[in-house]
Design a protein around this motif. Structure first.
Motif, PDB file in Angstrom:
ATOM      1  N   GLN A  93      31.919   8.514  18.704  1.00  0.00           N
ATOM      2  CA  GLN A  93      30.946   8.921  17.556  1.00  0.00           C
ATOM      3  C   GLN A  93      31.147  10.238  17.118  1.00  0.00           C
ATOM      4  N   ILE A  94      30.898  10.730  15.732  1.00  0.00           N
ATOM      5  CA  ILE A  94      31.044  12.104  15.336  1.00  0.00           C
ATOM      6  C   ILE A  94      29.793  12.000  14.083  1.00  0.00           C
ATOM      7  N   ASP A  95      29.147  13.164  14.363  1.00  0.00           N
ATOM      8  CA  ASP A  95      28.054  13.290  13.327  1.00  0.00           C
ATOM      9  C   ASP A  95      28.222  14.790  13.093  1.00  0.00           C
ATOM     10  N   GLY A  96      27.843  15.098  11.826  1.00  0.00           N
ATOM     11  CA  GLY A  96      27.886  16.607  11.538  1.00  0.00           C
ATOM     12  C   GLY A  96      27.440  17.016  10.080  1.00  0.00           C
ATOM     13  N   TYR A  97      27.576  18.285   9.996  1.00  0.00           N
ATOM     14  CA  TYR A  97      27.110  18.802   8.491  1.00  0.00           C
ATOM     15  C   TYR A  97      28.076  18.491   7.516  1.00  0.00           C
ATOM     16  N   PRO A  98      27.802  17.744   6.595  1.00  0.00           N
ATOM     17  CA  PRO A  98      28.724  17.894   5.395  1.00  0.00           C
ATOM     18  C   PRO A  98      29.204  18.834   4.849  1.00  0.00           C
ATOM     19  N   GLU A  99      30.507  18.935   4.432  1.00  0.00           N
ATOM     20  CA  GLU A  99      31.033  20.214   3.826  1.00  0.00           C
ATOM     21  C   GLU A  99      30.206  20.703   2.623  1.00  0.00           C
ATOM     22  N   GLY A 100      30.131  22.054   2.647  1.00  0.00           N
ATOM     23  CA  GLY A 100      29.238  22.574   1.645  1.00  0.00           C
ATOM     24  C   GLY A 100      27.824  22.722   1.986  1.00  0.00           C
ATOM     25  N   GLU A 101      27.441  22.114   3.114  1.00  0.00           N
ATOM     26  CA  GLU A 101      26.216  22.465   3.594  1.00  0.00           C
ATOM     27  C   GLU A 101      26.031  23.922   4.233  1.00  0.00           C
ATOM     28  N   LEU A 102      25.054  24.623   4.089  1.00  0.00           N
ATOM     29  CA  LEU A 102      24.899  25.994   4.774  1.00  0.00           C
ATOM     30  C   LEU A 102      24.615  25.604   6.257  1.00  0.00           C
ATOM     31  N   PHE A 103      24.897  26.611   6.995  1.00  0.00           N
ATOM     32  CA  PHE A 103      24.486  26.679   8.332  1.00  0.00           C
ATOM     33  C   PHE A 103      24.095  27.918   8.952  1.00  0.00           C
ATOM     34  N   PHE A 104      23.585  27.658  10.021  1.00  0.00           N
ATOM     35  CA  PHE A 104      22.861  29.300  10.608  1.00  0.00           C
ATOM     36  C   PHE A 104      23.253  29.367  12.012  1.00  0.00           C
ATOM     37  N   PRO A 105      22.990  30.654  12.707  1.00  0.00           N
ATOM     38  CA  PRO A 105      23.276  30.401  14.178  1.00  0.00           C
ATOM     39  C   PRO A 105      22.475  29.294  15.078  1.00  0.00           C
ATOM     40  N   GLY A 106      23.094  28.764  15.621  1.00  0.00           N
ATOM     41  CA  GLY A 106      22.778  27.481  16.467  1.00  0.00           C
ATOM     42  C   GLY A 106      22.867  26.000  15.830  1.00  0.00           C
ATOM     43  N   SER A 107      23.037  26.123  14.609  1.00  0.00           N
ATOM     44  CA  SER A 107      23.094  24.723  13.971  1.00  0.00           C
ATOM     45  C   SER A 107      24.069  23.917  14.539  1.00  0.00           C
ATOM     46  N   PRO A 108      23.586  22.637  14.804  1.00  0.00           N
ATOM     47  CA  PRO A 108      24.572  21.720  15.392  1.00  0.00           C
ATOM     48  C   PRO A 108      25.782  21.138  14.483  1.00  0.00           C
ATOM     49  N   LEU A 109      26.728  21.904  14.142  1.00  0.00           N
ATOM     50  CA  LEU A 109      27.868  21.737  12.945  1.00  0.00           C
ATOM     51  C   LEU A 109      28.300  20.319  13.133  1.00  0.00           C
ATOM     52  N   LEU A 110      28.573  20.071  14.359  1.00  0.00           N
ATOM     53  CA  LEU A 110      29.469  18.864  14.631  1.00  0.00           C
ATOM     54  C   LEU A 110      28.834  18.461  16.030  1.00  0.00           C
ATOM     55  N   THR A 111      28.690  17.088  16.158  1.00  0.00           N
ATOM     56  CA  THR A 111      28.257  16.535  17.703  1.00  0.00           C
ATOM     57  C   THR A 111      29.413  15.458  17.809  1.00  0.00           C
ATOM     58  N   VAL A 112      30.082  15.576  18.895  1.00  0.00           N
ATOM     59  CA  VAL A 112      31.298  14.685  19.122  1.00  0.00           C
ATOM     60  C   VAL A 112      30.921  13.893  20.564  1.00  0.00           C
ATOM     61  N   ARG A 113      30.668  12.664  20.593  1.00  0.00           N
ATOM     62  CA  ARG A 113      30.126  12.000  21.728  1.00  0.00           C
ATOM     63  C   ARG A 113      31.337  10.865  21.799  1.00  0.00           C
ATOM     64  N   GLY A 114      31.561  10.875  23.318  1.00  0.00           N
ATOM     65  CA  GLY A 114      32.663  10.029  23.764  1.00  0.00           C
ATOM     66  C   GLY A 114      32.927  10.136  25.192  1.00  0.00           C
ATOM     67  N   THR A 115      33.764   9.587  25.766  1.00  0.00           N
ATOM     68  CA  THR A 115      34.070  10.058  27.207  1.00  0.00           C
ATOM     69  C   THR A 115      34.411  11.279  27.215  1.00  0.00           C
ATOM     70  N   PHE A 116      34.520  12.067  28.350  1.00  0.00           N
ATOM     71  CA  PHE A 116      35.042  13.509  28.531  1.00  0.00           C
ATOM     72  C   PHE A 116      36.307  13.327  27.836  1.00  0.00           C
ATOM     73  N   ALA A 117      37.041  12.453  28.425  1.00  0.00           N
ATOM     74  CA  ALA A 117      38.731  12.152  28.274  1.00  0.00           C
ATOM     75  C   ALA A 117      38.911  12.461  26.751  1.00  0.00           C
ATOM     76  N   GLU A 118      38.027  11.424  25.952  1.00  0.00           N
ATOM     77  CA  GLU A 118      38.739  11.415  24.715  1.00  0.00           C
ATOM     78  C   GLU A 118      38.149  12.498  23.791  1.00  0.00           C
ATOM     79  N   ALA A 119      36.905  13.047  24.227  1.00  0.00           N
ATOM     80  CA  ALA A 119      36.300  14.273  23.365  1.00  0.00           C
ATOM     81  C   ALA A 119      36.939  15.541  23.594  1.00  0.00           C
ATOM     82  N   VAL A 120      37.338  15.827  24.955  1.00  0.00           N
ATOM     83  CA  VAL A 120      37.948  17.147  25.388  1.00  0.00           C
ATOM     84  C   VAL A 120      39.257  17.378  24.671  1.00  0.00           C
ATOM     85  N   VAL A 121      39.944  16.440  24.448  1.00  0.00           N
ATOM     86  CA  VAL A 121      41.574  16.834  24.074  1.00  0.00           C
ATOM     87  C   VAL A 121      41.294  17.126  22.289  1.00  0.00           C
ATOM     88  N   LEU A 122      40.205  16.912  21.828  1.00  0.00           N
ATOM     89  CA  LEU A 122      40.037  17.313  20.232  1.00  0.00           C
ATOM     90  C   LEU A 122      39.465  18.751  20.165  1.00  0.00           C
TER      91      LEU A 122
END
Lengths: 431, 431
Positions: A93-122
């Protein structure tokens, strides 16, 4: 040629995978988060760029025979890992800020959920794209904001890697640039491309007049004539002589463009070319654009400073493991600490529509979500579900509008070009 | 997917072509020259990078059906120009500085001869490659020079565009880096790749010990263990406990790496791990590397600063028309003047082998060449003849040696990191 993006990856992602597959930890459910610890150079906001390209790149992140042969030949991973990679498709699963959204320090721009194996390689590929594209996006947004409604064209391809150039052109358009000189960006992303002639075209001809006549014959009187190959005053005179007072525009590419624009405007008006526009180019950045606000300039061509992020060529984003099997994890040594746990964010607004703060909160069973006010909104959207791109994601045009609207919501200091604090503070919500 | 590089080009190259084909000037024999007006940030030398990639890109600079359809659909050029592009192959001559050669302001890095039509369309792509790769090359050479013989690994892929990353890795190797983290650079250019584990690998496991045990089990005791996820002293103790005193290396990625390296050396020696190397990483640039000279550091990992050109992400090269039908041409307005006429260059050396000056001279019937001293040498080599790549061009390994040797010939001030004048002056030879 392989279209796989899988080797655009750091060697260590695969050695980690290899070890984790051997010891059995590879299949632990994990959450990785992309965020930035600060905004570079005292900027007031960041702009999410590259999300669309990340989704494309993940679709092509597969290991075909060519990729597997390379890994085998150089002993990067063992046999059983090769077999695992052969079947690899990101299924998480991936959730994230859409393009064009503003962000600031600490904003969770992209959250990648999966097994370690499938997520670490990205990790490497996701960061490459976001760090490049968001760096360009922030610079581009500042330039568009400084241009204050005047047309602004991206023409920096020659100053950066040929493939970065295509991505930078796309991002410039996202940020509100009118178009680009880059033909491949036109093909790949449907962005308007534009261009007329360089000094070489004038030098090629026996006289400036012949060059102008040739250009007008092929591009019409609405074209833009480059008038500073020899003497600008003579160039403008000749331009109007050749094209008539209906001449579309003149371009000035060197010298003190503010002073020259004023002289050019007077001269054009005196020649009756009242609607002929003045386009300036040549080492412009957001500060130079802002300084030209009071001058009779109708459009800007921006090159080097756009494609190099105007002093901040990378957005300094990191991709950090924040949760393993539902348990928050974080590095603890020295100053590079990070906050564990899966997070999401809300932006709070005043009734007037002005943004007030970025609230980052833990997403976990039992954790409390911040209570939404009537104008507040969640910032992440679902991007990938069970490995598949979510249907009807916002388009480049949607995201172009998003950024335009988002900038209007910043407190006024947020749009200043000077260095300082982020436009709004990031608050970490605790239960 | 098309492998054509032809649309990695500015729109105006094609509108110029279109107009010049209509008016008949397109077939005039021309010379274009790539040079830089100055070295960025007070650097003492430039390093030619990207020449090999330019030759590859020109081979693929052809207009297939996809490219022609795009140009037709968007009315970039007319029918007869489309027909001309369909048959386009560069048929001219290219001479240039080989990769790894030093250059200075005004050095004629690349000389492209052909008709206006065939040479003008290459401008954008040639500059993209040379500006990116030479920017990285200069930064990389300064880092290698500061590392003073210690191993140095490129690991900046995540901080730049995913394709720039591959090119940057290649250039880092050219400049003397030991290897790269980038797997695609390994595949495409045969460069050694390397990597072990990130903090995420330690965080994934239930304890640091289990993470180290797993890594040693799969990569052997000669591996590099990352010891700063929690407490460094405890991390080093554990690393030696798990791998034994034959442990290959420890890596420290945060904090005051100089102080930490000294403590780590003492601790490793006390534990009997006398041959365990210390590798440091984390926001290093050439200045930080130089500052660590006195510390017991065995190797460096360099990321962001390498791939962003350490403050100078583009080399500021230009591609200028300097000769039309044997006649020198040059822009005359304002401060951006250039010297007309086809040029070549000689580097003069003292008897001791120290470089003295870069002599740039006109190449024209009747023009005088500088008289060569016994140690002087011509700098350009033939790269393309009648559209074909010259046989037996120097390899990446050859050019790696070339740069290593060239740096030794600079006067001592040439290797200082501080800002100043170019290491040797450029002299324009006149008859």
């Amino acid at each position: 040629m392989s279209t796989s993006t899988a080797l655009l990856t750091d060697h260590y992602e695969l050695t980690m995978l290899d070890s984790a597959l051997r010891d059995g930890t590879a299949h632990r459910p994990c959450t990785f988060e992309v965020f930035t610890r600060r905004l570079p150079n005292g900027r007031r906001y960041g702009v999410a760029g590259g999300i669309g390209r990340v989704l494309d790149a993940i679709e092509n992140f597969t290991f075909g025979e060519e990729e597997l042969a390379q890994l085998a030949e150089h002993d990067v991973v063992g046999e059983s890992t090769l077999a695992w990679l052969r079947d690899y498709r990101f299924q998480g699963q991936i959730d994230g800020y859409p393009e064009g959204e503003l962000f600031f320090p600490g904003s969770p721009l992209l959250t990648v959920r999966g097994t370690f194996a499938e997520a670490v390689v990205l990790e490497t590929l996701v960061l490459s794209i976001l760090n490049h594209d968001s760096a360009i996006a922030a610079a581009a947004a500042r330039m568009v904001s400084a241009a204050n409604g005047r047309r602004i064209i991206e023409m920096g391809s020659r100053r950066t890697h040929e493939e970065s150039a295509v991505s930078a052109a796309r991002i410039a358009y996202l940020a509100g640039f009118t178009g680009t000189s880059n033909l491949e960006a036109g093909r790949r992303y449907g962005i308007p491309t534009t261009g007329t002639a360089a000094h070489a075209f004038t030098l090629l001809h026996d006289s400036e007049r012949e060059a102008f006549e040739s250009q007008v014959a092929s591009l019409g009187t609405g074209t833009t004539l480059l008038v500073d190959t020899y003497d600008i005053t003579r160039g403008i005179e000749l331009a109007v002589e050749v094209a008539g007072p209906e001449l579309g525009a003149v371009r000035i590419d060197s010298g003190d463009v503010g002073v020259l624009a004023r002289q050019a405007r007077e001269q054009l008006d005196a020649l009756g070319a009242l609607n002929t526009r003045i386009v300036v180019s040549g080492d412009l950045d957001e500060y130079a654009i802002a300084a030209l606000r009071a001058e009779p300039v109708d459009g800007y061509g921006v090159g080097t400073s756009l494609v190099t992020g105007s002093g901040a060529p990378t957005a300094e984003m990191v991709y950090k493991l924040v949760e393993v099997e539902g348990r928050p994890v974080a590095k603890r040594s020295s100053h590079k600490e990070s906050r564990g746990g899966r997070k999401a964010a809300v932006r709070r607004y005043k009734e007037t529509g002005t943004a007030v703060e970025e609230v980052v909160f833990q997403v976990a069973p039992g954790a409390s979500e911040p209570v939404l006010g009537p104008h507040d909104r969640f910032l992440q959207i679902p991007l990938i579900r069970d490995g598949k791109r979510v249907a009807d994601l916002p388009t480049l045009e949607d995201n172009r509008q998003r950024l335009r609207h988002a900038l209007v919501t910043l407190p006024w200091e947020g749009l200043t070009l000077s260095k300082g604090e982020p436009a709004i503070p990031t608050v970490f919500h605790t239960a």
